[in-house]
Design a protein around this motif. Structure first.
Motif, PDB file in Angstrom:
ATOM      1  N   LYS A  89       0.764  -1.228  -0.063  1.00  0.00           N
ATOM      2  CA  LYS A  89      -0.162   0.128  -0.353  1.00  0.00           C
ATOM      3  C   LYS A  89       0.679   1.046  -0.104  1.00  0.00           C
ATOM      4  O   LYS A  89       1.806   1.221   0.581  1.00  0.00           O
ATOM      5  CB  LYS A  89      -0.886  -0.097   1.202  1.00  0.00           C
ATOM      6  CG  LYS A  89      -2.054  -1.068   1.246  1.00  0.00           C
ATOM      7  CD  LYS A  89      -2.955  -1.056   2.475  1.00  0.00           C
ATOM      8  CE  LYS A  89      -4.104  -1.888   2.438  1.00  0.00           C
ATOM      9  NZ  LYS A  89      -4.532  -2.221   3.732  1.00  0.00           N
ATOM     10  N   ASP A  90       0.424   2.205  -0.890  1.00  0.00           N
ATOM     11  CA  ASP A  90       1.397   3.494  -0.797  1.00  0.00           C
ATOM     12  C   ASP A  90       1.009   4.091   0.466  1.00  0.00           C
ATOM     13  O   ASP A  90       0.229   4.102   1.417  1.00  0.00           O
ATOM     14  CB  ASP A  90       0.997   4.174  -1.960  1.00  0.00           C
ATOM     15  CG  ASP A  90       2.216   5.058  -2.663  1.00  0.00           C
ATOM     16  OD1 ASP A  90       3.069   5.124  -1.649  1.00  0.00           O
ATOM     17  OD2 ASP A  90       2.035   5.557  -3.530  1.00  0.00           O
ATOM     18  N   GLU A  93      -2.515   5.786   1.507  1.00  0.00           N
ATOM     19  CA  GLU A  93      -3.599   4.375   1.974  1.00  0.00           C
ATOM     20  C   GLU A  93      -2.839   3.931   3.337  1.00  0.00           C
ATOM     21  O   GLU A  93      -4.018   3.884   4.131  1.00  0.00           O
ATOM     22  CB  GLU A  93      -3.293   3.491   1.153  1.00  0.00           C
ATOM     23  CG  GLU A  93      -4.272   3.623  -0.128  1.00  0.00           C
ATOM     24  CD  GLU A  93      -4.245   2.143  -0.949  1.00  0.00           C
ATOM     25  OE1 GLU A  93      -5.083   1.499  -0.691  1.00  0.00           O
ATOM     26  OE2 GLU A  93      -3.142   1.970  -1.840  1.00  0.00           O
ATOM     27  N   GLN A  94      -1.616   3.991   3.556  1.00  0.00           N
ATOM     28  CA  GLN A  94      -1.182   3.362   4.983  1.00  0.00           C
ATOM     29  C   GLN A  94      -1.510   4.375   6.080  1.00  0.00           C
ATOM     30  O   GLN A  94      -1.739   4.080   7.129  1.00  0.00           O
ATOM     31  CB  GLN A  94       0.254   3.318   4.953  1.00  0.00           C
ATOM     32  CG  GLN A  94       0.979   2.017   4.252  1.00  0.00           C
ATOM     33  CD  GLN A  94       2.433   1.709   4.601  1.00  0.00           C
ATOM     34  OE1 GLN A  94       2.982   2.538   5.602  1.00  0.00           O
ATOM     35  NE2 GLN A  94       2.872   1.248   3.579  1.00  0.00           N
ATOM     36  N   GLU A  96      -3.942   6.525   5.758  1.00  0.00           N
ATOM     37  CA  GLU A  96      -5.419   6.749   5.672  1.00  0.00           C
ATOM     38  C   GLU A  96      -5.530   8.247   5.445  1.00  0.00           C
ATOM     39  O   GLU A  96      -6.410   8.925   5.749  1.00  0.00           O
ATOM     40  CB  GLU A  96      -6.201   6.359   6.848  1.00  0.00           C
ATOM     41  CG  GLU A  96      -6.570   5.130   7.042  1.00  0.00           C
ATOM     42  CD  GLU A  96      -6.642   4.656   8.254  1.00  0.00           C
ATOM     43  OE1 GLU A  96      -6.832   5.389   9.116  1.00  0.00           O
ATOM     44  OE2 GLU A  96      -6.275   3.319   8.737  1.00  0.00           O
ATOM     45  N   ILE A  98      -6.008   9.099   2.210  1.00  0.00           N
ATOM     46  CA  ILE A  98      -6.998   9.217   0.889  1.00  0.00           C
ATOM     47  C   ILE A  98      -8.154   9.113   1.188  1.00  0.00           C
ATOM     48  O   ILE A  98      -8.733   8.170   1.878  1.00  0.00           O
ATOM     49  CB  ILE A  98      -6.768   8.114  -0.127  1.00  0.00           C
ATOM     50  CG1 ILE A  98      -5.294   7.968  -0.645  1.00  0.00           C
ATOM     51  CG2 ILE A  98      -7.513   7.957  -1.455  1.00  0.00           C
ATOM     52  CD1 ILE A  98      -4.765   6.779  -1.469  1.00  0.00           C
ATOM     53  N   PRO A 101      -9.933   6.850  -3.179  1.00  0.00           N
ATOM     54  CA  PRO A 101      -9.056   5.785  -3.417  1.00  0.00           C
ATOM     55  C   PRO A 101      -8.416   5.965  -4.837  1.00  0.00           C
ATOM     56  O   PRO A 101      -7.404   5.449  -5.123  1.00  0.00           O
ATOM     57  CB  PRO A 101      -9.595   4.612  -2.892  1.00  0.00           C
ATOM     58  CG  PRO A 101     -10.873   4.591  -3.153  1.00  0.00           C
ATOM     59  CD  PRO A 101     -11.308   6.073  -2.881  1.00  0.00           C
ATOM     60  N   VAL A 104      -5.346  10.381  -6.400  1.00  0.00           N
ATOM     61  CA  VAL A 104      -4.572  11.182  -5.559  1.00  0.00           C
ATOM     62  C   VAL A 104      -3.974  12.341  -5.994  1.00  0.00           C
ATOM     63  O   VAL A 104      -3.420  12.501  -7.086  1.00  0.00           O
ATOM     64  CB  VAL A 104      -3.249  10.112  -4.973  1.00  0.00           C
ATOM     65  CG1 VAL A 104      -2.370  10.791  -3.831  1.00  0.00           C
ATOM     66  CG2 VAL A 104      -3.991   8.672  -4.300  1.00  0.00           C
ATOM     67  N   SER A 117      -3.771   6.187  -9.281  1.00  0.00           N
ATOM     68  CA  SER A 117      -3.286   5.193  -8.433  1.00  0.00           C
ATOM     69  C   SER A 117      -3.783   3.409  -8.951  1.00  0.00           C
ATOM     70  O   SER A 117      -2.944   2.812  -8.695  1.00  0.00           O
ATOM     71  CB  SER A 117      -3.222   5.263  -6.974  1.00  0.00           C
ATOM     72  OG  SER A 117      -4.471   4.993  -6.569  1.00  0.00           O
ATOM     73  N   ARG A 118      -4.883   3.589  -9.304  1.00  0.00           N
ATOM     74  CA  ARG A 118      -5.622   2.365  -9.613  1.00  0.00           C
ATOM     75  C   ARG A 118      -5.911   2.034 -10.998  1.00  0.00           C
ATOM     76  O   ARG A 118      -6.124   0.926 -11.462  1.00  0.00           O
ATOM     77  CB  ARG A 118      -6.801   2.257  -8.906  1.00  0.00           C
ATOM     78  CG  ARG A 118      -6.681   1.912  -7.431  1.00  0.00           C
ATOM     79  CD  ARG A 118      -6.131   0.330  -7.194  1.00  0.00           C
ATOM     80  NE  ARG A 118      -5.820   0.364  -5.587  1.00  0.00           N
ATOM     81  CZ  ARG A 118      -6.395   0.095  -4.530  1.00  0.00           C
ATOM     82  NH1 ARG A 118      -7.818   0.266  -4.661  1.00  0.00           N
ATOM     83  NH2 ARG A 118      -5.780   0.236  -3.449  1.00  0.00           N
ATOM     84  N   GLU A 527       0.139   1.442 -10.861  1.00  0.00           N
ATOM     85  CA  GLU A 527       0.441   0.282 -10.310  1.00  0.00           C
ATOM     86  C   GLU A 527       1.007  -0.685 -11.133  1.00  0.00           C
ATOM     87  O   GLU A 527       0.543  -0.666 -12.255  1.00  0.00           O
ATOM     88  CB  GLU A 527      -1.003  -0.402  -9.374  1.00  0.00           C
ATOM     89  CG  GLU A 527      -1.019   0.431  -8.109  1.00  0.00           C
ATOM     90  CD  GLU A 527      -2.504  -0.326  -7.441  1.00  0.00           C
ATOM     91  OE1 GLU A 527      -2.444  -0.358  -6.392  1.00  0.00           O
ATOM     92  OE2 GLU A 527      -3.310  -1.090  -8.104  1.00  0.00           O
ATOM     93  N   PRO A 545       2.811   0.013  -5.820  1.00  0.00           N
ATOM     94  CA  PRO A 545       2.148   1.487  -6.277  1.00  0.00           C
ATOM     95  C   PRO A 545       3.014   2.059  -7.275  1.00  0.00           C
ATOM     96  O   PRO A 545       4.299   1.765  -7.651  1.00  0.00           O
ATOM     97  CB  PRO A 545       2.347   2.390  -4.891  1.00  0.00           C
ATOM     98  CG  PRO A 545       3.233   1.556  -4.083  1.00  0.00           C
ATOM     99  CD  PRO A 545       3.620   0.168  -4.378  1.00  0.00           C
TER     100      PRO A 545
END
Ligand code: NAG
Ligand code: NAG
Ligand code: NAG
Ligand code: NAG
Ligand code: NAG
Length: 555
Positions: A89-90, A93-94, A96, A98, A101, A104, A117-118, A527, A545
């Protein structure tokens, strides 16, 4: 939390001690602070981030360490290969950060950059084939210039120690090598050499003790060794210029060569330095034939700092008749000799030309030393040619930094991930092309990218706030270098790591303890799902990521 077995307990304890979330083991995490070009890790007199080395747990275990543009800095994950999948997890996210999600927003300079990111994951397979082996690694390091020494001197002891530990301890990035100028260089408060007086003194009668600047440096390195708990540092020493009286043009820089009647004196000068350093219990591992000889031939048009010009044939003569025999017939016969400590575009022609003018010159060389500054314009095939011609010689990068080019910021771009990516590409490319080691330029610099007596300001992996004297900033470059230096100890051997497409860049190593370290780099804005296919351990799928660099260690 589900409590099962030893691994989870182990991870839990590590996490507890780091006050971090489960499955992240960091001794002390980076104190991340936004900076003009990204973010830096801030150390002060009471706090600095470190990561204790961890071993994969059990035959099936792995340790995955990650850094990213968004803010991961040596974020570690312990796991089992048999888990089959792992997702890194970037930072956002780590932590929290975002809410949304998918997208970013990153504040980079004055520009808002969208990081999808996704969006459209990419895939790649890295096939690690342990049986196919390449070069052996000697080590990694940076340069202890006069500028570095000067900056350290002005810092509180706690911060000096933080610099030493960050760079040379196992919980830092584990450097084991160091480049050191013999006399002055551009990163000094003023140019200097040994035995500037008396002039025309072939006996070097005034070179009987070390300069106070070197005495000071030695004390600092002694402290470094003690706090970083490192017994041996491989020091590679190089001279920028002899005292002016030895040169055809009596100045520190410009078009200038060694006067023929001082060829032996200049060799003796190197031997003197080796003797005096050893007498201070600071033995030198290697010397080079001199920093960037072409600066004294044509580079002086742009380069205004200390230099000594050589042509391949004049250097071949000096090496074959003076330096080589002087070193090999002395107590210091095992000190390694590298040439030519200049840009990649001089490879391999420099050595071919030396060989043509004095065949025995090449025999005195243990290694080839290269600077990275024009690598983008001159491909790695030049290294391959040099390696093929001289397969028994070590190959080192002995200088790299950013900010020297006309269109670049001449100084630090604090927090720049883009600059760090240049390093990631360079380390990976060089390691894929027979390099045995890599030594960066100044270990630390001030906010301006100096001090430099010619105002040759550039960037450095660690920037010191000399205004307050209370903080140092570890830049993304520092962690990128660490992804190699910390996890690929001396004696590691590069093994085959073949990627199925260009979505990542990678290199893998078998360490002396049998552990594999595989470094992989995603420079894309998306990713990537990496399938690591190891010839013994099998497959594991790692989702990484955007804009991130990783080192996985496993048995
Ligand atoms: C040093 O850094 C730590 C961690 O970021 C912080 O909590 C502390 O306040 C800082 N100390 C000083 C004197 O700035
Ligand atoms: C020896 O070097 C020192 C320091 O550079 C200088 O002050 C001194 O004059 C020199 N001695 C002679 C005899 O030239
Ligand atoms: C070097 O020393 C030798 C003897 O020790 C002496 O004869 C010679 O004159 C000296 N040379 C110079 C240039 O001082
Ligand atoms: C040096 O020259 C010889 C032939 O004279 C050749 O065999 C050898 O490969 C050359 N070595 C280098 C480093 O150019
Ligand atoms: C250095 O510290 C001073 C004083 O705390 C501060 O004003 C300045 O912004 C810092 N410099 C950098 C580059 O962060």
């Amino acid at each position: 939390m589900k409590v099962v077995g030893f691994i989870e307990t182990f991870v839990f304890l590590l996490s507890l001690s780091a006050c971090l979330k489960l499955s992240f083991a960091v001794s002390t995490p980076c104190a991340l602070r936004p900076s003009p070009y990204g973010s830096v890790c801030v150390c002060n007199v009471t706090y600095c981030d470190y990561l204790d080395p961890m071993s994969p747990v059990g035959v099936d275990g792995f340790v995955l360490t990650s850094s990213s543009k968004m803010g991961l800095r040596f974020s570690s994950k312990l796991g089992q290969y048999s888990d089959k999948t792992v997702v890194v997890k970037d930072y956002a996210e780590q932590n929290e950060i975002i809410q949304e999600p998918m997208v970013v927003l990153l504040n980079r300079g004055n520009r808002i950059e969208k990081l999808e990111s996704r969006a459209s994951k990419r895939k790649v397979t890295i096939k690690v084939e342990r049986k196919t082996k390449y070069q052996k690694i000697v080590g990694f390091g940076g340069a202890f210039t006069g500028a570095v020494s000067h900056i350290l001197e002005g810092l509180p002891h706690e911060l000096q120690d933080a610099v030493y530990q960050s760079l040379y301890s196992k919980k830092g990035i584990g450097f084991t090598m160091m480049r050191m100028p013999i006399g002055g260089c551009d990163f000094d408060l003023e140019p200097w050499a040994y035995n500037e007086l008396p002039e025309d003194d072939t006996n070097l009668s005034n070179f009987t003790q070390l300069h106070y600047l070197d005495e000071k440096k030695i004390k600092q390195i002694e402290r470094l060794k003690s706090v970083a708990n490192i017994q041996n540092i491989k020091i590679l020493a190089a001279a920028w210029s002899p005292p002016k009286w030895m040169k055809t043009r009596k100045s520190w820089n410009g078009l200038s060569f060694l006067k023929k009647n001082y060829y032996q004196t200049w060799a003796d000068y190197h031997l003197k330095f080796l003797e005096l350093m050893e007498a201070k219990n600071m033995p030198i591992w290697a010397i080079t034939t001199g920093n960037e000889p072409l600066n004294g031939v044509f580079g002086w048009v742009f380069v205004h700092f200390m230099s000594l010009g050589w042509t391949p044939s004049s250097q071949a003569k000096w090496l074959a008749d003076n330096l080589g025999p002087t070193i090999r017939n002395s107590k210091f016969k095992d000190v390694k000799i590298f040439s030519n400590d200049d840009q990649r575009y001089t490879f391999p022609f420099w050595f071919k030309a030396m060989n043509e003018s004095r065949k025995e010159s090449i025999n005195y060389l243990d290694g080839l030393a290269m600077h990275w500054y024009w690598d983008e314009y001159f491909g790695p095939s030049l290294i391959d040619e040099a390696h093929e011609l001289m397969p028994d010689k070590l190959i080192f990068n002995t200088e790299s930094c950013i900010g020297d080019k006309p269109l670049q910021t001449h100084g630090p771009e604090l927090g720049s991930w883009e600059r760090a990516e240049k390093y990631a590409h360079s380390y990976l490319e060089d390691l894929q092309h027979s390099f045995n080691g890599y030594i960066d330029w100044n270990l630390i610099l001030n906010e301006q990218g100096g001090p430099s007596y010619v105002d040759n300001f550039v960037d450095s992996p660690v920037i010191v706030n000399v205004t307050s004297g209370q903080e140092i900033y570890k830049q993304p470059i520092h962690y990128v270098i660490g992804h190699f230096s910390k996890f690929i100890p001396e004696g590691s051997i590069r093994i085959e790591a073949e990627r199925s497409n260009i979505n990542i860049v990678t290199a893998a190593f078998e360490r002396p303890d049998g552990t594999i370290s595989c470094v992989f780099f995603n420079s894309a804005q998306v990713e990537v799902v990496v399938t690591l296919a190891d010839s013994i351990r099998g497959n594991i799928e790692i989702t990484i990521p955007p804009k991130s660099l990783h080192t996985i260690e496993y048995n």
